[in-house]
Design a protein around this motif. Sequence first.
Motif, PDB file in Angstrom:
ATOM      1  N   GLU A   1      16.053  24.733  26.175  1.00  0.00           N
ATOM      2  CA  GLU A   1      17.300  25.200  26.793  1.00  0.00           C
ATOM      3  C   GLU A   1      17.252  26.660  27.218  1.00  0.00           C
ATOM      4  O   GLU A   1      18.161  27.131  27.919  1.00  0.00           O
ATOM      5  CB  GLU A   1      18.478  24.988  25.823  1.00  0.00           C
ATOM      6  N   THR A   2      16.227  27.405  26.792  1.00  0.00           N
ATOM      7  CA  THR A   2      16.148  28.819  27.163  1.00  0.00           C
ATOM      8  C   THR A   2      14.909  29.127  28.006  1.00  0.00           C
ATOM      9  O   THR A   2      14.555  30.289  28.175  1.00  0.00           O
ATOM     10  CB  THR A   2      16.176  29.722  25.914  1.00  0.00           C
ATOM     11  N   THR A   3      14.249  28.108  28.517  1.00  0.00           N
ATOM     12  CA  THR A   3      13.143  28.216  29.483  1.00  0.00           C
ATOM     13  C   THR A   3      11.854  28.762  28.879  1.00  0.00           C
ATOM     14  O   THR A   3      11.633  29.973  28.821  1.00  0.00           O
ATOM     15  CB  THR A   3      13.539  29.055  30.716  1.00  0.00           C
ATOM     16  N   ILE A   4      11.021  27.866  28.457  1.00  0.00           N
ATOM     17  CA  ILE A   4       9.640  28.105  28.020  1.00  0.00           C
ATOM     18  C   ILE A   4       9.574  28.930  26.753  1.00  0.00           C
ATOM     19  O   ILE A   4       9.165  28.443  25.699  1.00  0.00           O
ATOM     20  CB  ILE A   4       8.783  28.747  29.124  1.00  0.00           C
TER      21      ILE A   4
ATOM     22  N   CYS B   1      11.614  38.564  25.052  1.00  0.00           N
ATOM     23  CA  CYS B   1      10.951  38.812  26.328  1.00  0.00           C
ATOM     24  C   CYS B   1      11.926  39.579  27.235  1.00  0.00           C
ATOM     25  O   CYS B   1      13.130  39.615  26.980  1.00  0.00           O
ATOM     26  CB  CYS B   1      10.561  37.492  26.989  1.00  0.00           C
ATOM     27  N   ALA B   2      11.403  40.162  28.300  1.00  0.00           N
ATOM     28  CA  ALA B   2      12.245  40.950  29.203  1.00  0.00           C
ATOM     29  C   ALA B   2      13.398  40.106  29.724  1.00  0.00           C
ATOM     30  O   ALA B   2      13.209  38.966  30.171  1.00  0.00           O
ATOM     31  CB  ALA B   2      11.409  41.461  30.377  1.00  0.00           C
ATOM     32  N   GLY B   3      14.603  40.669  29.634  1.00  0.00           N
ATOM     33  CA  GLY B   3      15.789  39.975  30.119  1.00  0.00           C
ATOM     34  C   GLY B   3      16.407  39.001  29.145  1.00  0.00           C
ATOM     35  O   GLY B   3      17.414  38.359  29.451  1.00  0.00           O
ATOM     36  N   GLU B   4      15.783  38.862  27.955  1.00  0.00           N
ATOM     37  CA  GLU B   4      16.286  37.934  26.938  1.00  0.00           C
ATOM     38  C   GLU B   4      16.952  38.706  25.792  1.00  0.00           C
ATOM     39  O   GLU B   4      16.661  39.886  25.571  1.00  0.00           O
ATOM     40  CB  GLU B   4      15.134  37.098  26.364  1.00  0.00           C
TER      41      GLU B   4
ATOM     42  N   GLY C   1      20.610  35.588  27.871  1.00  0.00           N
ATOM     43  CA  GLY C   1      19.769  36.255  28.851  1.00  0.00           C
ATOM     44  C   GLY C   1      19.368  35.384  30.021  1.00  0.00           C
ATOM     45  O   GLY C   1      19.937  34.312  30.271  1.00  0.00           O
ATOM     46  N   VAL C   2      18.331  35.832  30.739  1.00  0.00           N
ATOM     47  CA  VAL C   2      17.975  35.261  32.036  1.00  0.00           C
ATOM     48  C   VAL C   2      17.376  33.862  31.948  1.00  0.00           C
ATOM     49  O   VAL C   2      17.301  33.157  32.955  1.00  0.00           O
ATOM     50  CB  VAL C   2      16.989  36.188  32.779  1.00  0.00           C
ATOM     51  N   GLY C   3      16.933  33.439  30.763  1.00  0.00           N
ATOM     52  CA  GLY C   3      16.315  32.123  30.639  1.00  0.00           C
ATOM     53  C   GLY C   3      17.283  31.007  30.319  1.00  0.00           C
ATOM     54  O   GLY C   3      16.887  29.837  30.259  1.00  0.00           O
TER      55      GLY C   3
ATOM     56  N   GLU D   1      29.463  37.274  26.383  1.00  0.00           N
ATOM     57  CA  GLU D   1      28.088  36.929  26.700  1.00  0.00           C
ATOM     58  C   GLU D   1      27.835  35.469  26.350  1.00  0.00           C
ATOM     59  O   GLU D   1      28.149  35.018  25.254  1.00  0.00           O
ATOM     60  CB  GLU D   1      27.125  37.821  25.901  1.00  0.00           C
ATOM     61  N   ARG D   2      27.256  34.740  27.277  1.00  0.00           N
ATOM     62  CA  ARG D   2      26.960  33.326  27.060  1.00  0.00           C
ATOM     63  C   ARG D   2      25.679  33.217  26.223  1.00  0.00           C
ATOM     64  O   ARG D   2      24.654  33.809  26.551  1.00  0.00           O
ATOM     65  CB  ARG D   2      26.792  32.613  28.395  1.00  0.00           C
TER      66      ARG D   2
END
Length: 523
Positions: free
Chosen positions: A311-314, A338-341, A365-367, A392-393
């Motif tokens: 659900e949070t991409t990889i 990771c960056a953006g997380e 974050g972005v993922g 924040e989601r």
Amino acid sequence: MTSLLQDWVTLRANEQPNRTAVVSRDARLTYAQLETAATQMARALIAEGCQPGDRVCLLLPKDLEAIVAILGILKAGCAYVPLDLASPAPRVQKMIAACEPRVLLTEPRASEHVSGSAAKVCVVQPGSAVEATRDGCFWRNDGSISSELPSERRTGSDAAYILFTSGSTGAPKGVVITHDNVIHFVRWAVDYFELRPEDRLSGHPPLHFDLSVFDMFGAFAAGAELHLVGSELNLVPAKLAALIRDRALTQWFSVPSVLTYLAKFDLVREGDFPSLRRVLWCGEVLPTPTLRYWMDRLPHVQFTNLYGPTETTIASSYHTVASIPGDDKQEIPIGRPCAGECLYVLNDRLEEVEPNELGDLYIGGVGLSPGYWRDPDKTNAVFVTGPAGRNERLYKTGDLARRDHDGLFYFAGRADDQIKSRGYRIELGEIESALHTLETIREGAVVAVGSGDFDGVRICCAYVPKPGGTSAPSALRSELAAQLPSYMLPSRWMEVTALPRNANGKVDKPRIREMFVAEEAED
């Protein structure tokens, strides 16, 4: 600037057309060939009626044809839905019905899985790489490189793929992941791991497991080579080791059980795999004894633990292990975001807990996935707003974790793997960690099975003994007793020739529970 995943292949086809893009067994495609074949596939899908936003199911073995198909689906403006050929047909049919695909790309063996579907069934012939057939109509490579895309371009916020995961109700859940979700992670990973065109990346996980997404698009973003690893090699660990050597792979990425398998058979030599620069793992906890084994033999290799649910991409966090752990019990962190997380350890009130205090792990974050395919109830149950005071989601992972004073995060097991027996709270993961230190077993797994006795639950252990080792449960229990209190020792034991695994290569704990329940029913 890349805005859609398939753009990386188009870019590489224009910049380095003759460089190898993907290798499978003895066959390979250059970036020019891959781009051409994928464009032809996209045109064929559009001719079959595919519209931007449609879903296309993939029931193909992991081979050149499948990679072409994935890129063709994306080029057609659709989302790909990879399904497991090894899954029972009724389960696959539920997934197909849920995502309502326009087209099903299959191989001849998959006829049972696709029966009854309203979608158009197109059969991709094995070994064709750039041809597909349906009712005698071939999709052929026209021999020209084309960067042509569908007239209606999609955006990064559109779905790139849907991956189905197990649902507690028995109905699989479709996790929607966007182009932007993947691109954010891949850009970070290419930079952090210093991927370059000279790299040769493994493609070990099945295509319905999201580790494969990084294998594919990490390679394509760097202009590197993707080397697909056939699933049949998992049955012959010596051949897996030989593949790493013979292909001179520079990066290996898999679930931890694969690394443990190779270590248990002692298949990694001192200074082995001279071309290898990185070993990455994700999806489960890698036993520390296994990590020590690999690091001791491969001092030239970088070892990185990645963590993150589908659900949070990889992956959402990472930790590169700086030196060999001092002992078999040393805990390996899941690291930093990771960056953006963003990672948070929260209590029941969605408040951050103190350092080293156990809590529920949330990710933002972005993922973050938009949610589950056409299932707002399940989406709203785990995608929440928090922590307190922040709009924040976040995704509630269902994992327990802690954060130390240095900001490193540590996985502490599944929330549903925490049991209570005789008044004690017990983490089954802690028992497994102790189990992995025993010299007499090759691998083991611990599950809890409900009982009607005083404890209310029985701790059960399935294990694979080493040849010639002392595998009697009484002996194993005595060894564990040196590390664990009596209330944490398994009361039921089952010797097996191999632990059952699910389609993603993870230990299949629900199946192990069923085995113990069935055994008890026979007693």
